[in-house]
Design a protein around this motif. Sequence first.
Motif, PDB file in Angstrom:
ATOM      1  N   TYR A  15       0.841  -1.207   0.000  1.00  0.00           N
ATOM      2  CA  TYR A  15       0.000   0.000   0.000  1.00  0.00           C
ATOM      3  C   TYR A  15       0.874   1.254   0.000  1.00  0.00           C
ATOM      4  CZ  TYR A  15      -3.709   3.199   1.578  1.00  0.00           C
ATOM      5  OH  TYR A  15      -4.601   4.230   1.692  1.00  0.00           O
ATOM      6  N   THR A  16       1.851   1.291   0.909  1.00  0.00           N
ATOM      7  CA  THR A  16       2.717   2.465   1.004  1.00  0.00           C
ATOM      8  C   THR A  16       3.517   2.660  -0.275  1.00  0.00           C
ATOM      9  OG1 THR A  16       2.911   2.127   3.398  1.00  0.00           O
ATOM     10  CG2 THR A  16       4.555   3.543   2.343  1.00  0.00           C
ATOM     11  N   TYR A  22       2.400   6.230  -7.172  1.00  0.00           N
ATOM     12  CA  TYR A  22       1.365   7.128  -7.693  1.00  0.00           C
ATOM     13  C   TYR A  22       1.861   8.576  -7.693  1.00  0.00           C
ATOM     14  CZ  TYR A  22      -2.495   3.727  -7.778  1.00  0.00           C
ATOM     15  OH  TYR A  22      -3.320   2.674  -8.076  1.00  0.00           O
ATOM     16  N   VAL A  23       2.556   8.967  -6.635  1.00  0.00           N
ATOM     17  CA  VAL A  23       3.074  10.335  -6.563  1.00  0.00           C
ATOM     18  C   VAL A  23       4.104  10.567  -7.668  1.00  0.00           C
ATOM     19  CG1 VAL A  23       4.413  11.953  -5.164  1.00  0.00           C
ATOM     20  CG2 VAL A  23       2.613  10.583  -4.100  1.00  0.00           C
ATOM     21  N   ALA A  93       3.242   4.051 -17.416  1.00  0.00           N
ATOM     22  CA  ALA A  93       3.912   2.825 -16.964  1.00  0.00           C
ATOM     23  C   ALA A  93       3.990   2.782 -15.441  1.00  0.00           C
ATOM     24  CB  ALA A  93       5.304   2.734 -17.573  1.00  0.00           C
ATOM     25  N   LEU A  94       4.324   3.907 -14.822  1.00  0.00           N
ATOM     26  CA  LEU A  94       4.362   3.956 -13.362  1.00  0.00           C
ATOM     27  C   LEU A  94       2.979   3.746 -12.760  1.00  0.00           C
ATOM     28  CD1 LEU A  94       6.840   6.929 -12.756  1.00  0.00           C
ATOM     29  CD2 LEU A  94       7.221   4.516 -12.211  1.00  0.00           C
ATOM     30  N   THR A  95       1.955   4.276 -13.414  1.00  0.00           N
ATOM     31  CA  THR A  95       0.595   4.090 -12.918  1.00  0.00           C
ATOM     32  C   THR A  95       0.193   2.621 -12.956  1.00  0.00           C
ATOM     33  OG1 THR A  95      -0.007   6.298 -13.715  1.00  0.00           O
ATOM     34  CG2 THR A  95      -1.805   4.801 -13.182  1.00  0.00           C
ATOM     35  N   VAL A  96       0.553   1.929 -14.030  1.00  0.00           N
ATOM     36  CA  VAL A  96       0.259   0.491 -14.108  1.00  0.00           C
ATOM     37  C   VAL A  96       0.986  -0.258 -13.003  1.00  0.00           C
ATOM     38  CG1 VAL A  96       0.526  -1.578 -15.531  1.00  0.00           C
ATOM     39  CG2 VAL A  96      -0.226   0.573 -16.580  1.00  0.00           C
ATOM     40  N   VAL A  99      -0.805   0.337  -9.802  1.00  0.00           N
ATOM     41  CA  VAL A  99      -2.051  -0.433  -9.741  1.00  0.00           C
ATOM     42  C   VAL A  99      -1.781  -1.870  -9.325  1.00  0.00           C
ATOM     43  CG1 VAL A  99      -3.853  -1.455 -11.196  1.00  0.00           C
ATOM     44  CG2 VAL A  99      -3.410   0.988 -11.311  1.00  0.00           C
ATOM     45  N   LEU A 100      -0.711  -2.467  -9.849  1.00  0.00           N
ATOM     46  CA  LEU A 100      -0.363  -3.839  -9.474  1.00  0.00           C
ATOM     47  C   LEU A 100      -0.023  -3.924  -7.981  1.00  0.00           C
ATOM     48  CD1 LEU A 100       1.775  -4.893 -12.570  1.00  0.00           C
ATOM     49  CD2 LEU A 100      -0.603  -5.489 -12.067  1.00  0.00           C
ATOM     50  N   LEU A 101       0.733  -2.955  -7.488  1.00  0.00           N
ATOM     51  CA  LEU A 101       1.032  -2.911  -6.058  1.00  0.00           C
ATOM     52  C   LEU A 101      -0.227  -2.682  -5.233  1.00  0.00           C
ATOM     53  CD1 LEU A 101       4.272  -0.741  -6.264  1.00  0.00           C
ATOM     54  CD2 LEU A 101       4.166  -3.128  -5.521  1.00  0.00           C
ATOM     55  N   HIS A 102      -1.075  -1.799  -5.723  1.00  0.00           N
ATOM     56  CA  HIS A 102      -2.340  -1.479  -5.063  1.00  0.00           C
ATOM     57  C   HIS A 102      -3.224  -2.724  -4.970  1.00  0.00           C
ATOM     58  CE1 HIS A 102      -5.543   1.949  -4.750  1.00  0.00           C
ATOM     59  NE2 HIS A 102      -5.784   0.981  -3.892  1.00  0.00           N
ATOM     60  N   LEU A 103      -3.339  -3.441  -6.082  1.00  0.00           N
ATOM     61  CA  LEU A 103      -4.123  -4.673  -6.103  1.00  0.00           C
ATOM     62  C   LEU A 103      -3.526  -5.715  -5.157  1.00  0.00           C
ATOM     63  CD1 LEU A 103      -6.402  -6.395  -7.324  1.00  0.00           C
ATOM     64  CD2 LEU A 103      -4.825  -7.012  -9.164  1.00  0.00           C
ATOM     65  N   SER A 104      -2.210  -5.818  -5.129  1.00  0.00           N
ATOM     66  CA  SER A 104      -1.556  -6.754  -4.213  1.00  0.00           C
ATOM     67  C   SER A 104      -1.873  -6.412  -2.759  1.00  0.00           C
ATOM     68  CB  SER A 104      -0.040  -6.725  -4.433  1.00  0.00           C
ATOM     69  OG  SER A 104       0.299  -7.114  -5.741  1.00  0.00           O
ATOM     70  N   ALA A 105      -1.857  -5.121  -2.438  1.00  0.00           N
ATOM     71  CA  ALA A 105      -2.184  -4.708  -1.067  1.00  0.00           C
ATOM     72  C   ALA A 105      -3.600  -5.118  -0.688  1.00  0.00           C
ATOM     73  CB  ALA A 105      -2.006  -3.197  -0.929  1.00  0.00           C
ATOM     74  N   LEU A 106      -4.530  -4.957  -1.625  1.00  0.00           N
ATOM     75  CA  LEU A 106      -5.922  -5.298  -1.338  1.00  0.00           C
ATOM     76  C   LEU A 106      -6.103  -6.809  -1.183  1.00  0.00           C
ATOM     77  CD1 LEU A 106      -8.625  -3.703  -1.096  1.00  0.00           C
ATOM     78  CD2 LEU A 106      -9.078  -4.353  -3.462  1.00  0.00           C
ATOM     79  N   VAL A 107      -5.494  -7.573  -2.087  1.00  0.00           N
ATOM     80  CA  VAL A 107      -5.624  -9.034  -2.030  1.00  0.00           C
ATOM     81  C   VAL A 107      -4.959  -9.587  -0.773  1.00  0.00           C
ATOM     82  CG1 VAL A 107      -4.947 -11.184  -3.158  1.00  0.00           C
ATOM     83  CG2 VAL A 107      -5.839  -9.293  -4.524  1.00  0.00           C
ATOM     84  N   LEU A 108      -3.754  -9.111  -0.462  1.00  0.00           N
ATOM     85  CA  LEU A 108      -3.057  -9.588   0.733  1.00  0.00           C
ATOM     86  C   LEU A 108      -3.821  -9.234   2.003  1.00  0.00           C
ATOM     87  CD1 LEU A 108       0.620  -8.697  -0.256  1.00  0.00           C
ATOM     88  CD2 LEU A 108      -0.357 -10.990  -0.021  1.00  0.00           C
TER      89      LEU A 108
END
Length: 332
Positions: A15-16, A22-23, A93-96, A99-108
């Motif tokens: 998440y972090t 994103y920034v 590319a950074l946004t994608v 998103v992958l990190l974001h999705l991983s945070a949610l799934v984990l």
Amino acid sequence: MPVNETLSQFSDWSYTTAVVVYVLAMIFFLVEQSFGRKGTQGAERTRVRAAELVGAGGPPSTTAAEPPAGSAGPTPAGRERSRAERFGRMGVALTVLAVLLHLSALVLRGLSANRVPWGNMYEYTMAICLVAVVTWLVVLRRSPVRHLSAFVLLPVVILMFVGGTMLYAESAPVQPALQSYWLVIHVSAAAASSGVFLVPGVASVLYLIRSRHEKDPQKFARFGPRLPALDVLDRVAYRTTVFAFPVFTFGVLCGAVWAEAAWGRFWGWDPKETVAFIAWVVYAAYLHSRATAGWRGNRAAVINVIGFAMTVFNLFFVNLVTTGLHSYAGVG
């Protein structure tokens, strides 16, 4: 089942990291927003000036035409545009990646507690932001609005910062009242629609800014010309709202069914229910006004902005300030 602290920790780290990426992506998009259209505007001014000279009987300007054969390469404006576009592509590319990190945070997060990962305000906000960014990536494939990505990522970053600090809650089982299959159906529909609604909300705000600039060029003189045409912003706002509204309607109906099963009534004018209904009416009014020729333009955009404001109000004020049957924020 006991909470898996290791997965919860990995979720927090993902998440972090996603927020940081994103920034960075937002910075790259701001570079494109700031410099990507200067060359285009300069070339346009040159073409207009050349046309005026030719119309007045002067010689045609070679700077307005294509570079002659054997020239050294692209013009400085073209190189500037190319560099800015490169920053924009790197931002995507950074946004994608984010998103992958974001999705991983949610799934984990869900795996750590062995449940769906939207049982409190921290997780719900995380889900909303993920849907918003994924929606924007889909929009980017269909509309020339990449340089506006920073304006979409800004509220996402703010929401995720607030969620990760003030709204953060340890991974734990949900309250008994939420241990129902309706948590999967109703809350997922609400989170998905709220996330999609963020995109037309931003597009409508930018529409109003662009419209104000076109009526009075002195207003937003440095920012207004860099925005896409009004019809592009209007199309993005309308199409995303059309997609989100049926999902939002489904979520409201599922909430009524769950309320009847849990509390013995379909509707009780609880603060959360009331504001959700008001937001539904506002978005219905927007779609009706947008489909009616006389209500397109600024008035329709204002209605859409009001609908998005009601969604944000329902997310924060109703959940955190008021007391009702939907007080499951899980803050603290």
